[in-house]
Design an enzyme around this catalytic site. Structure first.
Site, PDB file in Angstrom:
ATOM      1  N   ASP A  80      -8.385  -4.654  -6.210  1.00  0.00           N
ATOM      2  CA  ASP A  80      -8.049  -3.671  -5.299  1.00  0.00           C
ATOM      3  C   ASP A  80      -8.831  -2.127  -5.706  1.00  0.00           C
ATOM      4  O   ASP A  80      -8.146  -1.722  -6.587  1.00  0.00           O
ATOM      5  CB  ASP A  80      -6.430  -3.765  -5.250  1.00  0.00           C
ATOM      6  CG  ASP A  80      -5.923  -2.977  -4.246  1.00  0.00           C
ATOM      7  OD1 ASP A  80      -6.547  -2.311  -3.469  1.00  0.00           O
ATOM      8  OD2 ASP A  80      -4.755  -2.903  -3.837  1.00  0.00           O
ATOM      9  N   SER A 138       0.860  -1.084   0.098  1.00  0.00           N
ATOM     10  CA  SER A 138       0.156  -0.154   0.060  1.00  0.00           C
ATOM     11  C   SER A 138       0.854   1.131   0.037  1.00  0.00           C
ATOM     12  O   SER A 138       1.749   1.393  -0.825  1.00  0.00           O
ATOM     13  CB  SER A 138      -1.025  -0.047   1.201  1.00  0.00           C
ATOM     14  OG  SER A 138      -2.118   0.993   1.267  1.00  0.00           O
TER      15      SER A 138
END
Length: 519
Positions: A447, A180
């Protein structure tokens, strides 16, 4: 987290403080929107401290702080040029990353290579706090350059207990991993410090900073169960229509338990709460959330008995059964978190600046919000094209979301937050096309952060090679490769596949390493 996110964070803390012995509170808090990692049992790793300068580059201060790190040496083979696998803690307490040191990607790669595993906590997070408060001035040293230099200084100078030899960089191959935000940092470290970062793995790496990030919710809209997605879209479209009629607003908000919430924007942002659970999906049920699927199931419940499939509102307007189910879910799962001695405006209103002015260190939300406001952006808005299908209300605008920056971070004596985040500071490091030898890019197909990664639909495609791996995990959400089982052969096929591929390309990289290698 955003303005409403801060409210939900605060309510969780109030609820936990009042009912700290309740196991259900811990469960709800762990599965709050945008929280993706729950702790599970791991070996006891001792936290070590590495002293860092607060300001690596200027003469503003000579203050230092202790940066925490944890070490896994269970597989280390001395004298073999085995690597150090360092995981960037990112915008989190480093303790939350210890499962990755025990059974996740750090353990997997350390076991395969005979290397050392490390979790390095990020400045201003966990207990690596260099300041006495979180004022605007105190936070001014929280930026991409300072935190990257923390990692570089650590890699060049750390000494590990229990290891006699010098395994600092560049004398030892260091593989930098992040997921991330930390994934973007992993990619940046390879670009900024190629002399000491031998290899890097950037998972769900948001290397493209963006001010209006409407694509986040659009990925969820397209990837969710079609029936559920349609229910959400229809509900939001209906609510946006009804909010245009002043005589129906209070009745509409009342169905959701929010009759006295003053601002339409705050009302719309409360309805966003269940959507964040998509990111909390994880392939391992021991650490994943099922809340999004439960929300979808709740929306699709048919009317009970003779209950009408819709409810009429003033002016001949109506809400269908899915919208009524949405309202029930919000009442039971969000509004119910508002204590009886607080009003809904106290709990969910965001236009009172004083709510965001507490600068004490227990206001941990302030660190990442400061990074959002100064360099990263990612204000999750409705689509700018009003004709585009949406699961987010048109009231969720950039103006509404960005207001938290001046609310929370008024001008200080030494620092002023920019009117809009300086995303160029991030994107100048490579953006969508960031690439280098021994830099792996790994993303999840569904995602919601993929549009900000090199696997974005806006980015050019590229080949997947050993030297520059470029992998997409089918049906995966956020940094799925970071999680692992002690016996990886028991993992789902797509996760086992990517883990074996990661072992393969890392071991191939290491074959080319020499102490004088140009990294």
């Amino acid at each position: 987290m955003g303005r409403q996110g801060v409210n939900l964070w605060r309510l969780d803390r109030i609820h936990a403080a009042r009912m700290s012995s309740s196991s259900s509170v811990a469960q709800d808090t762990a599965q709050s929107p945008f929280f993706t990692q729950k702790k599970h049992s791991s070996d006891s790793f001792y936290p070590y401290i590495f002293e860092q300068p607060l300001d690596h580059f200027g003469n503003e201060t000579t203050d230092t702080f202790g940066q925490r790190y944890w070490v896994n040496i269970r597989h280390y083979k001395p004298g073999t040029n085995a690597p150090v696998i360092v995981l960037d803690g990112g915008e989190s307490n480093g303790e939350d990353r210890l499962p990755f040191l025990d059974t996740g990607i750090v353990e997997i790669l350390a076991k395969a290579t005979g290397g050392v595993g490390v979790v390095l906590e990020h400045r201003y997070y966990g207990e690596s706090i260099p300041v006495q408060n979180f004022t605007t001035d105190s936070l001014r040293f929280l930026n991409n350059d300072q935190s990257a230099e923390d990692s570089a200084n650590f890699m060049r100078n750390v000494r590990f207990d229990g290891i006699d030899e010098d395994i600092t960089a560049p004398n030892t191959p260091w593989i930098y991993y992040g997921g991330s935000y930390a994934g973007a940092r992993a990619a940046h470290m390879k670009i900024l410090y190629p002399d000491i970062v031998y290899g890097a793995i950037a998972s769900s790496a948001v290397t493209h900073a963006q001010i209006m990030y409407w694509e986040y919710m659009d990925i969820i809209r397209r990837a969710a169960d079609p029936t559920c997605s349609k229910h959400i879209q229809n509900t939001i479209k209906t609510i946006d229509t009804l909010l245009a009629f002043p005589h129906v607003k209070k009745t509409l908000k009342g169905l959701f338990g929010l009759a006295d919430l003053v601002h339409d924007e705050d009302f719309a942002s409360v309805l966003e709460a269940p959507l964040g659970y998509w990111q909390a999906k994880v392939w391992d049920p021991a650490v994943g959330s099922t809340k999004f699927d439960e929300f979808c199931e709740a929306l699709d419940q048919p009317p009970i008995g003779g209950t009408a499939e819709s409810i009429l509102l003033p002016g001949g307007l109506s809400l269908d059964f899915a919208s009524l189910n949405y309202a029930k879910w919000i009442r039971e799962n969000v509004v119910s978190r508002c204590p009886e001695d607080m009003t809904v405006e106290d709990c969910f209103g965001t236009f009172d600046d004083t709510k965001f002015r507490d600068t004490s260190l227990d206001q941990t939300w302030r660190a990442w919000q400061f990074q959002v406001c100064t360099q990263w952006g990612y204000f999750i808005t409705a689509p700018p094209d009003r004709s585009h299908p949406s699961i987010l209300s048109k009231h969720i605008t950039l103006e509404y979301l960005a207001m938290i920056c001046p609310q929370a971070f008024p001008k200080g004596k030494h620092f002023k937050v920019p009117s809009m985040p300086n995303v160029t500071a991030i994107n100048s490091l490579g953006d969508f096309t960031i690439a280098a030898d021994r830099l792996a890019i790994i993303d999840g197909e569904v995602d919601p952060w993929r549009p900000a990664t090199p696997h974005s639909d806006y980015a050019p495609d590229r080949p997947d090679t050993i030297l520059q791996p470029f992998k997409i995990i089918p049906e995966a959400v956020h940094h799925y490769d970071e999680y692992g089982l002690r016996d990886i052969t028991q993992e789902p096929p797509e996760i086992l596949k990517v883990h074996l591929e990661m072992i393969d390309f890392v071991t191939e990289w290491l074959k080319d390493w020499t102490s004088s290698s140009d990294a």
